[in-house]
Design a protein around this motif. Structure first.
Motif, PDB file in Angstrom:
ATOM      1  N   LEU A 201       0.839  -1.207   0.000  1.00  0.00           N
ATOM      2  CA  LEU A 201       0.000   0.000   0.000  1.00  0.00           C
ATOM      3  C   LEU A 201       0.868   1.248   0.000  1.00  0.00           C
ATOM      4  CD1 LEU A 201      -2.885  -0.671   2.548  1.00  0.00           C
ATOM      5  CD2 LEU A 201      -3.049  -0.469   0.077  1.00  0.00           C
ATOM      6  N   ALA A 202       1.972   1.188   0.732  1.00  0.00           N
ATOM      7  CA  ALA A 202       2.818   2.367   0.862  1.00  0.00           C
ATOM      8  C   ALA A 202       3.580   2.666  -0.425  1.00  0.00           C
ATOM      9  CB  ALA A 202       3.789   2.179   2.025  1.00  0.00           C
ATOM     10  N   HIS A 203       4.031   1.622  -1.127  1.00  0.00           N
ATOM     11  CA  HIS A 203       4.905   1.843  -2.287  1.00  0.00           C
ATOM     12  C   HIS A 203       4.297   1.398  -3.608  1.00  0.00           C
ATOM     13  CE1 HIS A 203       7.942   2.889   0.626  1.00  0.00           C
ATOM     14  NE2 HIS A 203       7.711   1.753   1.249  1.00  0.00           N
ATOM     15  N   GLY A 204       3.057   0.957  -3.574  1.00  0.00           N
ATOM     16  CA  GLY A 204       2.382   0.606  -4.819  1.00  0.00           C
ATOM     17  C   GLY A 204       2.630  -0.827  -5.241  1.00  0.00           C
ATOM     18  N   LEU A 205       1.962  -1.238  -6.322  1.00  0.00           N
ATOM     19  CA  LEU A 205       2.083  -2.611  -6.815  1.00  0.00           C
ATOM     20  C   LEU A 205       3.440  -2.860  -7.468  1.00  0.00           C
ATOM     21  CD1 LEU A 205      -1.537  -2.978  -8.177  1.00  0.00           C
ATOM     22  CD2 LEU A 205      -0.519  -4.418  -6.437  1.00  0.00           C
ATOM     23  N   TYR A 206       4.265  -1.830  -7.475  1.00  0.00           N
ATOM     24  CA  TYR A 206       5.642  -1.982  -7.928  1.00  0.00           C
ATOM     25  C   TYR A 206       6.377  -2.996  -7.051  1.00  0.00           C
ATOM     26  CZ  TYR A 206       9.866  -0.283 -10.230  1.00  0.00           C
ATOM     27  OH  TYR A 206      10.998  -0.173 -10.995  1.00  0.00           O
TER      28      TYR A 206
ATOM     29  N   MET B  70       4.547  -7.892 -10.929  1.00  0.00           N
ATOM     30  CA  MET B  70       3.711  -7.587 -12.081  1.00  0.00           C
ATOM     31  C   MET B  70       4.212  -6.350 -12.822  1.00  0.00           C
ATOM     32  SD  MET B  70      -0.123  -8.323 -10.680  1.00  0.00           S
ATOM     33  CE  MET B  70      -0.018  -7.615  -9.063  1.00  0.00           C
ATOM     34  N   GLY B  71       3.769  -6.196 -14.044  1.00  0.00           N
ATOM     35  CA  GLY B  71       4.124  -5.035 -14.844  1.00  0.00           C
ATOM     36  C   GLY B  71       3.077  -4.849 -15.920  1.00  0.00           C
ATOM     37  N   ASP B  72       3.313  -3.911 -16.847  1.00  0.00           N
ATOM     38  CA  ASP B  72       2.311  -3.665 -17.878  1.00  0.00           C
ATOM     39  C   ASP B  72       2.148  -4.868 -18.806  1.00  0.00           C
ATOM     40  OD1 ASP B  72       1.147  -1.105 -17.458  1.00  0.00           O
ATOM     41  OD2 ASP B  72       3.071  -0.196 -17.920  1.00  0.00           O
TER      42      ASP B  72
ATOM     43  N   SER C 256       0.069  -8.202 -16.317  1.00  0.00           N
ATOM     44  CA  SER C 256      -0.503  -7.216 -15.403  1.00  0.00           C
ATOM     45  C   SER C 256      -1.377  -7.845 -14.322  1.00  0.00           C
ATOM     46  CB  SER C 256      -1.295  -6.170 -16.198  1.00  0.00           C
ATOM     47  OG  SER C 256      -2.171  -6.795 -17.083  1.00  0.00           O
TER      48      SER C 256
ATOM     49  N   ASP D 244      -5.036  -7.083  -5.030  1.00  0.00           N
ATOM     50  CA  ASP D 244      -4.607  -6.863  -6.414  1.00  0.00           C
ATOM     51  C   ASP D 244      -4.890  -5.459  -6.913  1.00  0.00           C
ATOM     52  OD1 ASP D 244      -3.598  -8.147  -8.940  1.00  0.00           O
ATOM     53  OD2 ASP D 244      -5.501  -7.337  -9.636  1.00  0.00           O
TER      54      ASP D 244
ATOM     55  N   GLY E 146      -5.109  -1.432  -7.395  1.00  0.00           N
ATOM     56  CA  GLY E 146      -4.122  -0.377  -7.166  1.00  0.00           C
ATOM     57  C   GLY E 146      -4.575   0.641  -6.137  1.00  0.00           C
TER      58      GLY E 146
ATOM     59  N   ALA F  92       4.160   5.768   3.569  1.00  0.00           N
ATOM     60  CA  ALA F  92       3.377   5.739   2.329  1.00  0.00           C
ATOM     61  C   ALA F  92       3.807   6.866   1.405  1.00  0.00           C
ATOM     62  CB  ALA F  92       1.890   5.855   2.650  1.00  0.00           C
ATOM     63  N   GLU F  93       3.981   6.519   0.122  1.00  0.00           N
ATOM     64  CA  GLU F  93       4.486   7.514  -0.835  1.00  0.00           C
ATOM     65  C   GLU F  93       3.399   8.474  -1.274  1.00  0.00           C
ATOM     66  OE1 GLU F  93       7.069   6.203  -3.967  1.00  0.00           O
ATOM     67  OE2 GLU F  93       7.444   4.342  -2.886  1.00  0.00           O
TER      68      GLU F  93
ATOM     69  N   GLY G 122      -7.906   0.914 -10.213  1.00  0.00           N
ATOM     70  CA  GLY G 122      -6.651   0.199 -10.455  1.00  0.00           C
ATOM     71  C   GLY G 122      -6.778  -1.309 -10.535  1.00  0.00           C
TER      72      GLY G 122
ATOM     73  N   GLU H 237      -6.616  -3.175 -18.990  1.00  0.00           N
ATOM     74  CA  GLU H 237      -5.310  -3.512 -19.562  1.00  0.00           C
ATOM     75  C   GLU H 237      -5.340  -4.931 -20.132  1.00  0.00           C
ATOM     76  OE1 GLU H 237      -1.945  -3.084 -16.850  1.00  0.00           O
ATOM     77  OE2 GLU H 237      -0.769  -2.282 -18.506  1.00  0.00           O
TER      78      GLU H 237
ATOM     79  N   PHE I 158       2.299   1.298 -11.542  1.00  0.00           N
ATOM     80  CA  PHE I 158       2.614   0.360 -10.472  1.00  0.00           C
ATOM     81  C   PHE I 158       3.349   1.078  -9.346  1.00  0.00           C
ATOM     82  CE2 PHE I 158       1.809  -2.427 -14.016  1.00  0.00           C
ATOM     83  CZ  PHE I 158       1.189  -3.510 -13.432  1.00  0.00           C
TER      84      PHE I 158
ATOM     85  N   MET J 100      -0.295   7.223  -8.132  1.00  0.00           N
ATOM     86  CA  MET J 100       0.124   5.829  -8.017  1.00  0.00           C
ATOM     87  C   MET J 100      -1.133   4.951  -8.048  1.00  0.00           C
ATOM     88  SD  MET J 100       2.553   4.321  -5.025  1.00  0.00           S
ATOM     89  CE  MET J 100       1.419   4.202  -3.651  1.00  0.00           C
ATOM     90  N   GLY J 101      -1.009   3.810  -8.728  1.00  0.00           N
ATOM     91  CA  GLY J 101      -2.107   2.835  -8.689  1.00  0.00           C
ATOM     92  C   GLY J 101      -3.265   3.119  -9.618  1.00  0.00           C
TER      93      GLY J 101
END
Lengths: 404, 316
Positions: free
Chosen positions: A45-50, A54-56, A59, A117, A119, B47-48, B205, B210, B222, B246-247
């Protein structure tokens, strides 16, 4: 009688909180893994699904794979409910509630995997009717939201009703719950069919765009789900929670066998269509199987096929009567179907991309931790539900006794 | 279940009617669990991106009144000023009557230099780290249009090779966009001039769009998009190139903040060979309309029924 409700919940809480050493260790371990999962999810949650793999290109990854698998596990409860309620099998009827509780736990895991899952979980309210915008009936995802929550509600109602009545020592009134049971029977295949439609309705993804996906989903679910239930019953017997009649296991075994054979047939049919025609669409499958350059997924899918075939052979030979062989076959089926559906179906739909780019997917450690956390949490809930249900069904935990 | 079947599940004592749990044990357990939960949740402190209260309750774009839009734009401008030190004005140009945009790309001229890719990224304020690109140029073997044998990440020096042709692919702005059908919350839709847009404040999201896109045209954030202040394009449209969250999902919008003012999209402006043509397909005098009528054009993946407004041709 009317003082039942407050005692009911405090009795349940006490039953869940107190147990022998094995139980305590098992529950603490599950809590610990759930906490690790919660921690990983917070990081996501803090840094995203990065933080996932997964990627584009790929996905959807393990979250949606596990989701698809668990929807099947939840739907599979119906394979015990049908013999119990439609064919009036008394032995299965006695234990059917344990499978309905499994459906509840599996659905909770499904909803958690979907939440993990997306975003922007903070925007989930955008989907709520009235205050949000719900793209129904166009989006299959909105259908899925409806049927999954509906199925969860139906199972919670039936389980809650039966357990409460048994606890208070009241007679079950058929018209108060049997119609709901029958509704749930009709509803169960729906949840898995709609989940399949989510994928097979996409013309952009040739690998998913096949009319066989929904039947395959159902066949594999009706094999893996009951196989898992056999294992649960065996474990319950091992820890002397209750005795499961051998006839029950034998009947479930037949369901597992037939479903597994149907699943293999459908898989074979799909394999033939794709590979014999050699059309451009078969590229996903040939890549998955490792015929088209190096594929991370190939060893997995081949193991899954081998596991399912060996399990089918065991179940067709007389050794199936041997509990050890049966247990091994059941484990093989659960693992094999998990791989087939998750890695083999969801992820390979993305490789190659619609523009022909071959990008491999490897889940990250954080993503794996979230998955383990959700599985642990689901098992935690299921164990707690069984801990309550077993003594109530056995007649050991009831309202009257507490006042003796 | 018969009585001999009755066995308990881990109860301390088989005959015990009511499991006993001491108050101290219970309180200690609750305390441990609370601490463990707090520790587990601690990454949230870093959290960013934390949505503000206003962000959280913001309605769908189509439900906003002009007043509310004004407020939201001012809020965003202030935030961009604070974050990047750049003063911007967020515009919200509306589709023009009688206009439907279309694109024609002459594969006979494209040399695969990827100038469009980077011009697009700059114009549209895409994240530079990780890098998000809307246009993907496929290096194709001559004699086939087989995407699976195309090369996506060919080095720059392999551009303009005689043995290959180059096919840039971005959002095809379909007449029947599958991406908008599948969106569970209608966060993406087709505007009157045919441009498919995303409400970055409404998207949840889920990435279903996609998965549904046959052209790999959508991009998901992401990570939190990173964009150096000096590279920020201050000419911003609310539904196009304002900084993203983000997201959420994003995609090509035919540079609507430019094209709805009568300018050309960035990819076309930068193209050194004139391979790209853009215009109003409903205007019989427009260049795109004339090419579509006079040249032999085709659309990508006609079989999926999306009816793109992005045409390809192999002209001189």
């Amino acid at each position: 009688m009317n003082t039942g409700s407050p005692r009911f919940f405090s009795d349940l809480a006490k039953t869940v909180l107190v147990g022998n050493r094995t139980y305590t260790i098992w529950m603490l371990a599950l809590i610990a893994v759930s906490m690790l999962g919660l921690n990983a999810f917070s990081r996501q949650l803090a840094h995203g699904l990065y933080t996932t793999g997964m990627g584009d290109e790929v996905s959807w990854g393990l979250y949606i794979s596990n989701f698809a698998f668990l929807v099947g596990m939840a739907a599979a409860a119906v394979m015990m409910v049908i013999p119990a309620y439609v064919f009036k099998d008394e032995e299965i009827h006695k234990v059917v509630i344990f499978t309905e509780l499994w459906a509840v736990a599996a659905l909770i895991m499904c909803l958690l995997f979907v939440t993990a899952d997306i975003g922007r979980p903070d925007r989930l309210w955008h989907m709520f009717p009235v205050i949000g915008v719900f793209n129904w009936p166009m989006s299959m995802l909105t259908w899925d939201v409806l049927v999954l929550n509906g199925y969860l509600f139906l199972n919670l109602y039936v389980c809650g009703y039966v357990l409460y009545k048994k606890y208070t020592g009241q007679k079950l009134v058929a018209r108060h719950y049997v119609p709901i049971v029958f509704l749930a029977i009709a509803w169960a295949p729906l949840i898995h069919t709609i989940t399949a439609f989510l994928f097979q309705g996409l013309g952009a993804r040739p690998f998913w765009h096949s009319g066989l996906i929904a039947p395959r989903f159902l066949a594999s679910a009706f094999s893996a789900g009951p196989a898992f239930i056999i294992l649960v019953f065996k474990i319950m017997e091992h820890f002397k929670c209750c005795t499961i009649h051998e006839k029950v296991i034998a009947k479930i075994r037949v369901i597992v066998t037939v479903s597994l054979l149907v699943n293999l047939l459908l898989f074979g049919s799909e394999l033939f269509t794709e590979l014999y025609s050699g059309s451009e669409h078969s590229i996903h499958l040939s890549f998955l199987l490792g015929f088209h350059g190096e594929s991370v997924l190939a060893p997995w899918i081949w193991s899954a096929v081998v596991l399912n075939i060996i399990a089918a052979i065991i179940l067709l030979l007389p050794v199936r009567e041997n509990p050890r062989f049966l247990n091994v076959a059941c484990v093989m089926i659960v693992v094999g179907i998990w791989v087939e559906k998750g890695l083999g179906f969801v992820i390979s739909g993305f490789i190659p991309t619609p523009l022909g780019d071959f990008v491999q997917y490897q889940p990250s450690l954080n993503e794996l931790t979230v998955c383990f956390g959700i599985f642990a949490f689901g098992l935690l809930i299921y164990t707690a539900l069984l801990k309550i249900a077993v003594p109530i069904i056995n007649g050991q935990l009831c309202h009257r006794k507490n006042h003796n | 279940m018969s009585t001999e079947d009755q066995k308990n599940l881990g109860l301390k004592n088989e005959d015990q009617q009511e499991p006993v749990i001491s108050r101290r044990y219970f309180l200690a357990g609750t305390a441990c669990l609370s601490v463990a939960t707090a520790v587990s949740l601690s990454p949230l402190l870093n959290a960013e991106e934390v949505p503000s209260g206003d962000d959280f309750i913001q309605k769908h774009y189509k439900e906003l009144s002009d007043e509310e839009k004004k407020e939201i734009f001012a809020r965003l401008e202030a935030r961009i000023d604070k974050q990047y030190g750049v003063s911007t004005s967020i515009s919200d140009p509306q589709p023009m009557d009688g206009v439907e945009f279309a694109y024609v790309l002459n594969l006979g001229r494209c040399i695969g230099c990827r100038k469009c890719v980077y011009a697009c990224m700059k114009e549209n304020n895409q994240s530079r780290s990780p890098q998000k690109q809307y246009i993907r140029v496929l290096k194709m073997k001559k004699g086939t249009i087989n995407l699976e044998t195309s090369s996506h990440d060919y080095p720059e020096k392999e551009a303009s090779s005689e043995d290959f042709f180059y096919m840039p692919v971005s959002c095809q702005q379909c007449r029947e966009p599958k991406c908008i059908e599948v969106c569970p919350v209608k966060a993406t839709w087709k505007e009157k001039d045919g441009i498919v847009v995303v409400d970055y404040n409404w998207c949840i999201g889920c990435r279903y769009c996609e998965a549904a896109c046959p052209y790999h045209a959508r991009r998901f954030n992401f990570a939190k998009p990173q964009l150096p202040a000096e590279e920020l394009n201050p000419d911003m449209g609310y539904l196009s190139n304002r900084p993203r969250y983000m997201g959420v999902m994003e995609k090509c919008t035919f540079c609507l903040h430019k094209t709805r003012r009568g300018e050309y999209p960035a990819c076309m402006e930068v193209c050194p060979t004139g391979a790209r043509k853009f215009g109003n397909i409903r205007d019989p005098e427009s260049e795109v309309r004339k090419i579509i009528e006079q040249e032999r054009v085709f659309v990508l993946k006609q079989e999926v029924g999306t009816l793109p407004k992005f045409y390809y041709t192999f002209a001189k």
